[in-house]
Design a protein around this motif. Structure first.
Motif, PDB file in Angstrom:
ATOM      1  N   THR A  17       8.700  -8.563  -4.900  1.00  0.00           N
ATOM      2  CA  THR A  17       8.931  -9.957  -5.301  1.00  0.00           C
ATOM      3  C   THR A  17       7.642 -10.770  -5.140  1.00  0.00           C
ATOM      4  N   ARG A  72      14.761 -10.644   1.967  1.00  0.00           N
ATOM      5  CA  ARG A  72      13.896 -11.193   2.996  1.00  0.00           C
ATOM      6  C   ARG A  72      14.642 -12.143   3.925  1.00  0.00           C
ATOM      7  N   ARG A  88      -8.119  -8.050   3.745  1.00  0.00           N
ATOM      8  CA  ARG A  88      -7.485  -7.646   2.477  1.00  0.00           C
ATOM      9  C   ARG A  88      -8.132  -8.328   1.282  1.00  0.00           C
ATOM     10  N   ARG A 138       3.735 -17.311   8.256  1.00  0.00           N
ATOM     11  CA  ARG A 138       4.441 -16.176   7.625  1.00  0.00           C
ATOM     12  C   ARG A 138       5.016 -15.242   8.684  1.00  0.00           C
ATOM     13  N   THR A 195       0.847  -1.209   0.000  1.00  0.00           N
ATOM     14  CA  THR A 195       0.000   0.000   0.000  1.00  0.00           C
ATOM     15  C   THR A 195       0.876   1.249   0.000  1.00  0.00           C
ATOM     16  N   GLY A 246      -2.280   4.149  11.765  1.00  0.00           N
ATOM     17  CA  GLY A 246      -2.940   5.393  11.344  1.00  0.00           C
ATOM     18  C   GLY A 246      -3.409   5.283   9.909  1.00  0.00           C
ATOM     19  N   PHE A 263      -6.893  -3.664  -1.616  1.00  0.00           N
ATOM     20  CA  PHE A 263      -8.013  -3.020  -0.909  1.00  0.00           C
ATOM     21  C   PHE A 263      -8.213  -3.699   0.442  1.00  0.00           C
ATOM     22  N   GLU A 323       6.138 -20.295   3.391  1.00  0.00           N
ATOM     23  CA  GLU A 323       7.608 -20.385   3.474  1.00  0.00           C
ATOM     24  C   GLU A 323       8.239 -19.456   2.439  1.00  0.00           C
TER      25      GLU A 323
END
Ligand code: AP5
Ligand code: MG
Length: 219
Positions: free
Chosen positions: A31, A88, A127, A172, A15, A200, A138, A57
């Motif tokens: 990615t 990552r 989401r 995750r 976002t 916020g 969204f 994973e």
């Protein structure tokens, strides 16, 4: 500018990246979005990545690093990029450092989005993303589309990511803490980390991020 965005699943990286990339005139390279595009096109890379993504994973480094490097070598990324979801783990961070050094360039900042876990769970549960492009994001309550189930950007169908199930999200988050968080220390040692709260309104977080990046770049 060359920026890495880091933060737990559901922190709002995608976002924020959309707004930051526009403000800074650099491409948003995710990615996760690249993998999802490969999956929907049924490429061999997509088929390989899907089993790891659906299990929560990390996709193996030998697949991920090559894909990220290839995207970063495209002409629009010559003068900068905003990396979302890469690197990552520490091995990916080291590979990125070496690649940038080889190109004679360097990162300007690593923007770390901090969000409490209960907020992450709420953000992921609501989401919805677009079938045509998973960068169109969204939320049923926090950022609802004008028409339910339809993407405001391109009219595509909105759906829930397969890896957004409660069980996979738990995995995750574990992977984030054990494998991804160590890159924050890796980059802190290079003086690159700028941490902001991602709580916020979306626009407030973008303003906070822009101000922090200016301070970070000036420091
Ligand atoms: P990826 O797609 O990168 O997923 P992630 O890191 O888990 O992050 P998310 O996309 O889930 O969250 P986000 O921070 O982008 O939040 P968003 O903006 O959507 O990776 C998926 C998988 O691909 C990985 O698990 C792995 O398997 C694989 N992969 C990817 N990169 C890899 C790599 N480098 N190496 C190995 N494997 C890799 O926001 C979330 C929701 O909150 C949205 O609904 C949004 O509308 C809402 N929201 C956002 N901001 C706010 C706000 N301020 N207030 C209220 N709601 C908000
Ligand atoms: Mg994302």
């Amino acid at each position: 500018m060359r920026i890495v965005l880091v933060g737990p699943p559901g922190a709002g990286k995608g976002t924020q990246a959309a707004y930051l990339a526009k403000n800074l005139s650099i491409p948003h390279i995710s990615t996760g979005d690249l993998f999802r595009a490969n999956i929907s096109q049924g490429t061999p890379l997509g088929k390989r990545a899907k089993e790891f993504i659906d299990a929560g994973e990390l996709v193996p480094d030998e697949v991920t690093i090559g894909m990220a490097r290839e995207r970063m070598a495209e002409p629009d990324a010559v003068n900068g990029f905003l990396l979302d979801g890469f690197p990552r783990n520490v091995a990916q961070a080291e590979a990125l450092d070496a690649a940038l050094k080889g190109d004679g360039v360097a990162l300007d900042a690593v923007l770390d989005l901090e969000v409490p876990e209960d907020e992450v769970v709420k953000r992921i549960a609501g989401r919805r993303i677009c079938r045509n492009d998973s960068a169109h994001v969204f939320h049923v309550t926090y950022n609802p589309p004008k028409t339910e189930g339809v993407c405001d950007v391109c009219g595509g169908e909105l759906y829930q990511r397969a890896d957004d199930s409660e069980e996979t999200v738990r995995r995750r988050l574990e992977v984030y803490h054990t494998q991804t968080e160590p890159i924050i220390d890796h980059y802190r040692a290079q003086g690159l980390v700028v941490t902001i709260s991602a709580l916020g309104e979306v626009t407030e977080v973008t303003e906070r991020a822009m101000a922090a990046l200016k301070r970070g770049a000036a420091a």
